[in-house]
Write an enzyme that holds these catalytic residues in place. Structure first.
Site, PDB file in Angstrom:
ATOM      1  CB  THR A  27      46.846 100.739  35.523  1.00 39.18           C
ATOM      2  OG1 THR A  27      48.220 100.723  35.920  1.00 39.18           O
ATOM      3  CG2 THR A  27      46.447 102.180  35.267  1.00 39.18           C
ATOM      4  N   GLY A  30      45.304  98.592  43.204  1.00 37.96           N
ATOM      5  CA  GLY A  30      45.568  97.907  44.464  1.00 37.96           C
ATOM      6  C   GLY A  30      45.192  96.440  44.471  1.00 37.96           C
ATOM      7  CG  ASP A  51      49.695  92.941  35.545  1.00 37.87           C
ATOM      8  OD1 ASP A  51      48.764  93.127  34.736  1.00 37.87           O
ATOM      9  OD2 ASP A  51      49.947  93.719  36.482  1.00 37.87           O
ATOM     10  CG  PHE A  53      49.325  85.095  31.545  1.00 35.68           C
ATOM     11  CD1 PHE A  53      49.788  83.837  31.204  1.00 35.68           C
ATOM     12  CD2 PHE A  53      48.878  85.304  32.842  1.00 35.68           C
ATOM     13  CE1 PHE A  53      49.802  82.798  32.121  1.00 35.68           C
ATOM     14  CE2 PHE A  53      48.881  84.279  33.774  1.00 35.68           C
ATOM     15  CZ  PHE A  53      49.340  83.025  33.408  1.00 35.68           C
TER      16      PHE A  53
END
Length: 214
Positions: A27, A30, A51, A53
């Site tokens: 997380t 970048g 992200d 989904f």
């Protein structure tokens, strides 16, 4: 292309070549920023973000500590993501067919970016090139603290769920047999972009050469 088997994922479009590049990181590593920067400079390039989904909060499990289990595959609708990738392949194949253009210069590129890509077996047949952005614990926690999430992180969430899950997934990655390019996520956006862009250009050149010979 390098891995011809990925062409047969849909069972059609055997004569069209696609390039799949994957960006994976912890997380706040970048990956999304890097993917968008690459898209601006690569021709015929699309992005699928893992992200997008996540399942609704009501479907996310809660552990014994009261932490929502977002950093696990079960929190994601991976079947829907795979369907999105398949639709992209179909759309690109139809586009190439309609323009009667299947030349190497027109290879469609898809960048898939996420935090749990290498741990999902159905994706294993797609890789052309994969990258893993790494950042140390302290930097990751600092970046996480500057972000606003919905639902918001509860006290202790990073140390109690996010980072332990990342370490677990890293251990699982030790079983991977294909090449992963590891990137230093603490580098500047410009340096990371240059490093990956130059590598992708070389990879695309190899695929174009293979396409011509076949």
């Amino acid at each position: 292309m390098v891995y011809i088997k990925c062409i047969f994922l849909l069972g059609i479009f055997d004569f069209f070549f696609f390039s799949f590049f994957f960006l994976f990181s912890v997380t706040n590593g970048g990956k999304t920023t890097l993917a968008k920067n690459l898209q601006k400079h690569l021709p015929n390039c699309s992005i699928v973000s893992q992200d997008d989904f996540f399942k609704p909060e009501s479907e996310i499990e809660i552990d014994a500590n009261g932490f929502l289990q977002y950093d696990v595959l079960e929190a994601l609708n991976m079947e829907k993501m795979m369907s999105t990738i398949s639709c992209w392949m179909e759309s690109q194949g139809q586009s190439l067919a309609s323009t009667d253009s299947g030349s190497a210069e027109e290879i469609p590129i898809l960048i898939v970016e996420g935090f749990l890509l290498f741990n999902y077996k159905p994706l294993d047949t797609l890789w052309n090139r994969s990258y893993f952005l790494t950042i140390p614990y302290e930097e990751c926690k600092r970046r996480r603290s500057t972000r606003v999430y919905e639902p918001p992180d509860t006290p202790g969430y990073f140390d109690g769920h996010v980072w332990p899950m990342y370490l677990k997934h890293r251990r699982e990655m030790a079983k991977i047999t294909w090449e992963i390019v590891y990137l230093d996520g603490t580098k500047s956006e410009e340096d990371l972009f240059k490093e990956v862009y130059e590598d992708l250009i070389q990879e695309l050149a190899k695929q174009k050469g293979l396409h011509v010979t076949t």
